[in-house]
Design a protein around this motif. Structure first.
Motif, mmCIF file in Angstrom:
data_model
loop_
_atom_site.group_PDB
_atom_site.id
_atom_site.type_symbol
_atom_site.label_atom_id
_atom_site.label_comp_id
_atom_site.label_asym_id
_atom_site.label_seq_id
_atom_site.Cartn_x
_atom_site.Cartn_y
_atom_site.Cartn_z
ATOM 1 N N ARG A 1 0.832 -1.195 0.000
ATOM 2 C CA ARG A 1 0.000 0.000 0.000
ATOM 3 C C ARG A 1 0.862 1.238 0.000
ATOM 4 O O ARG A 1 1.706 1.406 0.861
ATOM 5 C CB ARG A 1 -0.888 0.032 1.238
ATOM 6 N N ALA A 2 0.630 2.103 -0.918
ATOM 7 C CA ALA A 2 1.402 3.334 -0.954
ATOM 8 C C ALA A 2 0.815 4.328 0.039
ATOM 9 O O ALA A 2 -0.313 4.168 0.506
ATOM 10 C CB ALA A 2 1.377 3.924 -2.366
ATOM 11 N N GLY A 3 1.593 5.355 0.350
ATOM 12 C CA GLY A 3 1.181 6.289 1.390
ATOM 13 C C GLY A 3 0.052 7.221 0.990
ATOM 14 O O GLY A 3 -0.574 7.837 1.835
ATOM 15 N N GLY B 1 14.958 9.116 1.483
ATOM 16 C CA GLY B 1 13.918 10.068 1.838
ATOM 17 C C GLY B 1 13.367 10.733 0.586
ATOM 18 O O GLY B 1 13.747 10.393 -0.527
ATOM 19 N N LEU B 2 12.475 11.698 0.809
ATOM 20 C CA LEU B 2 11.852 12.366 -0.328
ATOM 21 C C LEU B 2 12.896 13.024 -1.220
ATOM 22 O O LEU B 2 12.775 13.008 -2.443
ATOM 23 C CB LEU B 2 10.842 13.403 0.166
ATOM 24 N N ALA B 3 13.917 13.592 -0.605
ATOM 25 C CA ALA B 3 14.951 14.253 -1.407
ATOM 26 C C ALA B 3 15.582 13.263 -2.380
ATOM 27 O O ALA B 3 15.824 13.590 -3.540
ATOM 28 C CB ALA B 3 16.021 14.852 -0.491
ATOM 29 N N ASP B 4 15.816 12.042 -1.911
ATOM 30 C CA ASP B 4 16.400 11.025 -2.787
ATOM 31 C C ASP B 4 15.417 10.605 -3.871
ATOM 32 O O ASP B 4 15.804 10.314 -5.000
ATOM 33 C CB ASP B 4 16.821 9.798 -1.965
ATOM 34 N N VAL B 5 14.138 10.578 -3.501
ATOM 35 C CA VAL B 5 13.109 10.243 -4.491
ATOM 36 C C VAL B 5 13.120 11.280 -5.613
ATOM 37 O O VAL B 5 13.108 10.951 -6.799
ATOM 38 C CB VAL B 5 11.712 10.180 -3.837
ATOM 39 N N ARG C 1 -6.847 16.859 -10.626
ATOM 40 C CA ARG C 1 -5.947 16.936 -9.483
ATOM 41 C C ARG C 1 -4.508 17.139 -9.951
ATOM 42 O O ARG C 1 -3.971 16.312 -10.668
ATOM 43 C CB ARG C 1 -6.032 15.630 -8.697
ATOM 44 N N PRO C 2 -3.861 18.236 -9.545
ATOM 45 C CA PRO C 2 -2.466 18.440 -9.956
ATOM 46 C C PRO C 2 -1.569 17.339 -9.371
ATOM 47 O O PRO C 2 -1.830 16.844 -8.276
ATOM 48 C CB PRO C 2 -2.100 19.792 -9.347
ATOM 49 N N LEU C 3 -0.543 17.005 -10.104
ATOM 50 C CA LEU C 3 0.375 15.944 -9.684
ATOM 51 C C LEU C 3 1.670 16.543 -9.136
ATOM 52 O O LEU C 3 2.107 17.583 -9.593
ATOM 53 C CB LEU C 3 0.754 15.081 -10.885
ATOM 54 N N GLY C 4 2.279 15.832 -8.206
ATOM 55 C CA GLY C 4 3.609 16.248 -7.786
ATOM 56 C C GLY C 4 3.744 16.488 -6.291
ATOM 57 O O GLY C 4 4.769 16.980 -5.837
ATOM 58 N N ARG C 5 2.690 16.150 -5.517
ATOM 59 C CA ARG C 5 2.846 16.250 -4.069
ATOM 60 C C ARG C 5 3.803 15.177 -3.586
ATOM 61 O O ARG C 5 3.986 14.162 -4.266
ATOM 62 C CB ARG C 5 1.488 16.070 -3.390
ATOM 63 N N PRO C 6 4.393 15.395 -2.412
ATOM 64 C CA PRO C 6 5.345 14.398 -1.913
ATOM 65 C C PRO C 6 4.789 12.979 -1.939
ATOM 66 O O PRO C 6 5.488 12.046 -2.342
ATOM 67 C CB PRO C 6 5.605 14.863 -0.478
ATOM 68 N N ASP C 7 3.518 12.810 -1.553
ATOM 69 C CA ASP C 7 2.913 11.479 -1.571
ATOM 70 C C ASP C 7 2.918 10.873 -2.974
ATOM 71 O O ASP C 7 3.088 9.663 -3.133
ATOM 72 C CB ASP C 7 1.457 11.548 -1.080
ATOM 73 N N ASP C 8 2.682 11.726 -3.972
ATOM 74 C CA ASP C 8 2.653 11.239 -5.355
ATOM 75 C C ASP C 8 4.026 10.707 -5.755
ATOM 76 O O ASP C 8 4.147 9.645 -6.365
ATOM 77 C CB ASP C 8 2.267 12.367 -6.324
ATOM 78 N N LEU C 9 5.046 11.500 -5.434
ATOM 79 C CA LEU C 9 6.406 11.119 -5.823
ATOM 80 C C LEU C 9 6.817 9.827 -5.138
ATOM 81 O O LEU C 9 7.385 8.926 -5.749
ATOM 82 C CB LEU C 9 7.394 12.237 -5.448
ATOM 83 N N ILE C 10 6.495 9.746 -3.860
ATOM 84 C CA ILE C 10 6.886 8.566 -3.091
ATOM 85 C C ILE C 10 6.123 7.337 -3.583
ATOM 86 O O ILE C 10 6.695 6.255 -3.727
ATOM 87 C CB ILE C 10 6.662 8.820 -1.586
ATOM 88 N N ALA C 11 4.830 7.515 -3.881
ATOM 89 C CA ALA C 11 4.037 6.384 -4.375
ATOM 90 C C ALA C 11 4.612 5.852 -5.685
ATOM 91 O O ALA C 11 4.709 4.645 -5.897
ATOM 92 C CB ALA C 11 2.581 6.808 -4.573
ATOM 93 N N HIS C 12 5.020 6.762 -6.555
ATOM 94 C CA HIS C 12 5.590 6.375 -7.847
ATOM 95 C C HIS C 12 6.837 5.516 -7.638
ATOM 96 O O HIS C 12 6.954 4.420 -8.182
ATOM 97 C CB HIS C 12 5.932 7.644 -8.641
ATOM 98 N N GLN C 13 7.768 6.011 -6.839
ATOM 99 C CA GLN C 13 9.019 5.266 -6.681
ATOM 100 C C GLN C 13 8.822 3.987 -5.863
ATOM 101 O O GLN C 13 9.401 2.956 -6.174
ATOM 102 C CB GLN C 13 10.108 6.128 -6.035
#
Lengths: 288, 138
Positions: free
Chosen positions: A31-33, B21-25, A91-103
């Motif tokens: 589950r992503a954040g 962390g997020l910075a690395d992401v 919904r605009p993309l690029g919030r921290p949650d979005d980036l983390i979910a992607h990776q």
């Protein structure tokens, strides 16, 4: 953010490239954040967010959620499958949650099967387009790239100078820096402005030269244990090295031992961080 | 988040693998990976991307002043010390003692977290970095 709780896929990795053809590999996504926002009116326009391309014999257990809480699914074509989720366009993309979910999703998948990761933000108008425009025209090219990546993973190594240690080195190696340091001693900043600028400039240049040398040393030292090494741009002025490294699974221990040797040799002056295994972001190249 | 460095005993810490962390992401997924525009032309959908500042090192006057200040504070053993400096060194000594070894990793990780939150706030700003025009033409 630990990598230790990797999703436990029911089927293990198929051994070798020929094994890639045997069906039944399952990838379970964690589950992503991102909060689940799927309970919104269906009237809103949606699109298809694309994470990456996988071999076609893969199953995804639909329990994870992707960017913006979208449900993860596969779009298949021939021997390929694209990993996608639905996305609301408003919904605009690029919030921290979005980036983390992607990776996170890509790294979880990469732990089980080869994957060609897309850059963040790849959106098509629907699953049909993913098959028709992304997978079909590039089928053989993507298939060959996935075969190349079978049994390999990316790691990132970040090396950072210990500030006191590197400053001492610079003072010892650059007499003018040592002289300027004496000159500004006890003076307020505005009374020693020019000397401080000059001193800082010398230090910065000296660290850049050290970074070049240490980056080269680390890259050359790790290369014999790796498939390939990419030198990344520094992200901090005291970075000593920033590398992405593609490693064969069976040589991972040997690679980590080589890195530990550097860690020992550099203990007084450099801190090393190892990130990974992760999807091969730095080793997929857009040809055209 | 792994620190490879010898413990006091001299054995190297084993690097265990971890996510960053997020910075690395941000360093990894914003300018790495396949660019879909190169493969798809018709059904690409324009979507608003928030401003995300990747970390780029640009030497500036601020950098130089910071280095000068850091080297000015540096405690060189041959330096003659007045009382205020000695006291400063003592507090630094305590801090250093605390951050040795594993704890240092935790502290650095915490530092990363702080930057994450700072970056996070910035990222929440709804400023479109670029807006790709929809190229749906059929």
């Amino acid at each position: 953010m630990t990598g230790s709780t990797r999703a436990s896929a029911p089927a293990g990795r198929a051994g070798g490239k020929s094994g890639a053809k045997t069906a039944g590999r399952r990838v379970q996504t964690r589950r992503a954040g991102a909060p689940d926002r799927s309970a919104t009116p269906a009237a809103q326009a949606t699109a298809c967010y694309v994470y990456g391309v996988l071999p076609g014999d893969v199953e995804v257990t639909p329990e994870g959620s992707g960017v913006a809480g979208g449900e993860i699914r596969l779009v298949r074509h021939g021997e390929l499958a694209a990993l996608v989720s639905e996305l609301r366009l408003s919904r605009p993309l690029g919030r921290p949650d979005d980036l983390i979910a992607h990776q996170r999703l890509l790294d979880d998948v990469a732990a089980e099967v080869p994957v060609l990761p897309m850059r963040f933000g790849a959106v098509l108008d629907g699953t049909e387009s993913v098959a028709r425009e992304l997978l079909a025209p590039h089928h053989d090219e993507f298939r060959a790239a996935l075969d190349d990546l079978e049994g390999r993973a990316q790691f990132v190594v970040k090396a950072r100078y210990r500030e006191d240690a590197v400053l001492r080195e610079v003072l010892a190696e650059h007499p003018e820096a040592a002289r300027l340091r004496e000159q500004i001693r006890g003076l307020p900043e505005d009374a020693s402005w020019d000397a401080r600028i000059r001193l800082g400039e010398i230090i910065n240049q000296a660290i850049e030269a050290k970074r070049d040398a240490d980056t080269r040393a680390l890259a050359e030292g790790l290369a014999p244990h790796a498939v390939a090494v990419v030198i990344r741009e520094p992200t901090h002025e005291e970075d000593a090295a920033h590398l992405a490294i593609l490693v064969d699974d069976e040589r991972r221990q040997e690679f980590e031992e080589a890195l530990e040797d550097f860690g020992r040799d550099w203990a007084e002056r450099i801190t090393l961080r190892l990130i990974g295994p992760q999807a091969p972001y730095d080793f997929v190249v857009t040809g055209r | 988040m792994t620190i490879v460095q010898p413990s006091a005993g001299g054995a190297a810490g084993r690097p265990s693998s971890s996510g960053g962390g997020l910075a690395d992401v941000i360093d990894t997924i914003l300018d790495k990976g396949l660019v879909i525009d190169a493969y798809v032309s018709v059904s690409l959908v324009g979507i608003e991307l928030l401003t995300i500042n990747a970390r780029v090192v640009v030497a500036s006057v601020d950098t130089y002043l910071r280095f000068a200040q850091a080297v000015n504070r540096l405690d060189l053993s041959e330096q003659q010390k007045g009382l205020p400096e000695v006291m400063q060194d003592m507090t630094q000594g305590v801090a250093k003692g605390k951050t040795k070894g594993v704890a240092q990793g935790a502290l650095e990780a915490a530092g990363d977290k702080l930057r994450e939150f700072a970056a996070g706030e910035e990222d929440e700003e709804p400023v479109p970095r670029r807006r790709r025009r929809s190229r749906e033409e059929y």
